[in-house]
Design an enzyme around this catalytic site. Sequence first.
Site, PDB file in Angstrom:
ATOM      1  CB  CYS A  82      -7.846 -10.095  -0.359  1.00 20.81           C
ATOM      2  SG  CYS A  82      -7.562  -9.983  -2.121  1.00 20.81           S
ATOM      3  CG  HIS A 173      -3.975  -7.471   1.028  1.00 18.54           C
ATOM      4  ND1 HIS A 173      -3.521  -8.628   1.613  1.00 18.54           N
ATOM      5  CD2 HIS A 173      -4.473  -7.832  -0.178  1.00 18.54           C
ATOM      6  CE1 HIS A 173      -3.742  -9.645   0.806  1.00 18.54           C
ATOM      7  NE2 HIS A 173      -4.314  -9.193  -0.297  1.00 18.54           N
ATOM      8  CD  GLU A 175      -2.952  -7.608   5.054  1.00 18.39           C
ATOM      9  OE1 GLU A 175      -4.046  -6.999   5.022  1.00 18.39           O
ATOM     10  OE2 GLU A 175      -2.618  -8.443   4.184  1.00 18.39           O
TER      11      GLU A 175
HETATM   12  N1  GLN Z   1      -6.893 -13.803  -6.206  1.00 15.52           N
HETATM   13  C1  GLN Z   1      -7.039 -14.417  -4.920  1.00 15.52           C
HETATM   14  C2  GLN Z   1      -8.209 -15.413  -4.938  1.00 15.52           C
HETATM   15  O1  GLN Z   1      -8.941 -15.459  -5.836  1.00 15.52           O
HETATM   16  C3  GLN Z   1      -7.219 -13.403  -3.815  1.00 15.52           C
HETATM   17  C4  GLN Z   1      -6.011 -12.479  -3.766  1.00 15.52           C
HETATM   18  C5  GLN Z   1      -5.644 -11.968  -2.410  1.00 15.52           C
HETATM   19  O2  GLN Z   1      -6.093 -12.454  -1.372  1.00 15.52           O
HETATM   20  N2  GLN Z   1      -4.766 -11.010  -2.419  1.00 15.52           N
HETATM   21  O3  GLN Z   1      -8.386 -16.132  -4.018  1.00 15.52           O
END
Ligand code: GLN
Length: 195
Positions: A82, A173, A175
Amino acid sequence: MTPPSPAIGVLALQGAFEVHARRFAELGADACLVRKPGQLAALDALVIPGGESTTFLKHLDRAGFYGVLNQFVHSKPVFGTCAGCILLAREVTNPPQPSLGALDVSVERNAYGRQNDSTILTAETSLPGGPLEMVFIRAPRINRASGKIEVLAKRGDSPVLVRQGHILASTFHPELSQDPRVHQLFLNIVRSSMP
Ligand code: GLN
């Protein structure tokens, strides 16, 4: 003789780091939390977890981490989830921001809109073992991926789990699901990179 356990660090400046470390420890790695740039030299691999990529960038600047991390991601196995995927990307949009450029993709931050802040999907991927649960939280979308990118899973037409050599990245994610297959895949990448 059993092979040595790889030393996998989880960047613990902010975000979802503890669960990653626990998962890798359960799979037999020597997992540790990384808070100082000096720790990177002893690692075989690194996880850049989810969180908020702008906050990561601030911490990385302040801790004098950016340069050392930049060298690391271009030479050793790294798994970005992410926000971690955003940090690894070649290009970031919505809005543009600096990134390490190790993964040849263009990512759009928060691409699924506010009403879709968080979604759980279960879909077939190229990992053996049946459908994979994928938890998306304010997820980015990979809008472009170069020919160097191997796409391992998709959400609609967009790649959500990708590999480029020693780099693995997911926009979800792994995890937060019980399924250990994505972490196991990274561990295999790490093991095969060790002498
Ligand atoms: N929205 C976050 C970003 O732009 C990422 C979200 C996440 O890691 N769950 O950095």
